[in-house]
Motif scaffolding. Structure first.
Motif, short mmCIF file in Angstrom:
data_model
loop_
_atom_site.label_atom_id
_atom_site.label_comp_id
_atom_site.label_asym_id
_atom_site.label_seq_id
_atom_site.Cartn_x
_atom_site.Cartn_y
_atom_site.Cartn_z
N ARG A 146 -8.35 -42.45 -91.90
CA ARG A 146 -7.88 -43.57 -91.08
C ARG A 146 -7.39 -43.06 -89.73
O ARG A 146 -6.80 -42.01 -89.62
CB ARG A 146 -6.73 -44.30 -91.77
CG ARG A 146 -7.17 -45.08 -92.95
CD ARG A 146 -6.01 -45.91 -93.49
NE ARG A 146 -6.48 -46.76 -94.55
CZ ARG A 146 -6.63 -48.07 -94.41
NH1 ARG A 146 -6.32 -48.65 -93.29
NH2 ARG A 146 -7.07 -48.79 -95.41
N VAL A 147 -7.60 -43.90 -88.71
CA VAL A 147 -7.14 -43.60 -87.36
C VAL A 147 -6.01 -44.57 -87.06
O VAL A 147 -6.17 -45.78 -87.18
CB VAL A 147 -8.28 -43.75 -86.33
CG1 VAL A 147 -7.76 -43.50 -84.94
CG2 VAL A 147 -9.42 -42.83 -86.67
N ARG A 148 -4.86 -44.02 -86.70
CA ARG A 148 -3.71 -44.88 -86.39
C ARG A 148 -3.98 -45.64 -85.10
O ARG A 148 -4.68 -45.16 -84.20
CB ARG A 148 -2.45 -44.04 -86.22
CG ARG A 148 -2.08 -43.27 -87.46
CD ARG A 148 -0.81 -42.49 -87.28
NE ARG A 148 -0.75 -41.88 -85.96
CZ ARG A 148 0.32 -41.32 -85.43
NH1 ARG A 148 1.42 -41.28 -86.11
NH2 ARG A 148 0.29 -40.80 -84.24
N ALA A 149 -3.43 -46.82 -84.98
CA ALA A 149 -3.61 -47.64 -83.78
C ALA A 149 -3.06 -46.93 -82.55
O ALA A 149 -3.60 -47.04 -81.45
CB ALA A 149 -2.94 -49.00 -83.95
N GLU A 150 -1.98 -46.17 -82.72
CA GLU A 150 -1.37 -45.45 -81.60
C GLU A 150 -2.33 -44.40 -81.03
O GLU A 150 -2.25 -44.04 -79.87
CB GLU A 150 -0.07 -44.76 -82.01
CG GLU A 150 1.02 -45.71 -82.45
CD GLU A 150 0.92 -46.10 -83.92
OE1 GLU A 150 0.32 -45.34 -84.70
OE2 GLU A 150 1.42 -47.17 -84.27
N ASP A 151 -3.22 -43.89 -81.88
CA ASP A 151 -4.14 -42.86 -81.44
C ASP A 151 -5.38 -43.43 -80.74
O ASP A 151 -6.18 -42.68 -80.20
CB ASP A 151 -4.60 -42.01 -82.62
CG ASP A 151 -3.44 -41.23 -83.24
OD1 ASP A 151 -2.44 -41.00 -82.52
OD2 ASP A 151 -3.54 -40.87 -84.41
N THR A 152 -5.55 -44.74 -80.76
CA THR A 152 -6.72 -45.34 -80.15
C THR A 152 -6.45 -45.88 -78.76
O THR A 152 -7.36 -46.36 -78.10
CB THR A 152 -7.26 -46.49 -81.02
OG1 THR A 152 -6.25 -47.51 -81.11
CG2 THR A 152 -7.63 -46.01 -82.40
N VAL A 153 -5.20 -45.83 -78.30
CA VAL A 153 -4.83 -46.39 -77.01
C VAL A 153 -4.38 -45.27 -76.08
O VAL A 153 -3.61 -44.41 -76.47
CB VAL A 153 -3.69 -47.43 -77.17
CG1 VAL A 153 -3.26 -47.99 -75.84
CG2 VAL A 153 -4.13 -48.54 -78.11
N GLU A 154 -4.87 -45.30 -74.87
CA GLU A 154 -4.43 -44.34 -73.86
C GLU A 154 -3.67 -45.11 -72.78
O GLU A 154 -4.20 -46.06 -72.21
CB GLU A 154 -5.64 -43.64 -73.23
CG GLU A 154 -5.27 -42.66 -72.15
CD GLU A 154 -6.49 -42.00 -71.54
OE1 GLU A 154 -6.29 -41.28 -70.55
OE2 GLU A 154 -7.60 -42.22 -72.01
#
Length: 62
Positions: free
Chosen positions: A29-37
């Protein structure tokens, strides 16, 4: 004929093993925090922060 079905079953079993090795588990799983720059939309302007709100009072009222 029995020999051909055994060879076909062995091939299907091998293909199933390859398929299971490739697609058998979901990706991590990819955390939502890791998908936003987050980056500032514009560069900070030093002249913008140089304004003194009390300066106009000193210039015009005294």
């Amino acid at each position: 004929m029995d020999h051909e079905s055994t060879g076909g079953e062995a091939q299907e079993t091998a293909e199933a093993a390859v398929r299971r090795a490739r697609f058998g588990a979901l990706p991590e799983r990819v955390r939502a925090e890791d998908t936003v720059e987050e980056r500032p939309a514009t560069l900070p302007d030093p002249a913008r922060d140089a304004y003194d709100p009390d300066e106009w009072m000193v210039r015009y009222c005294l």
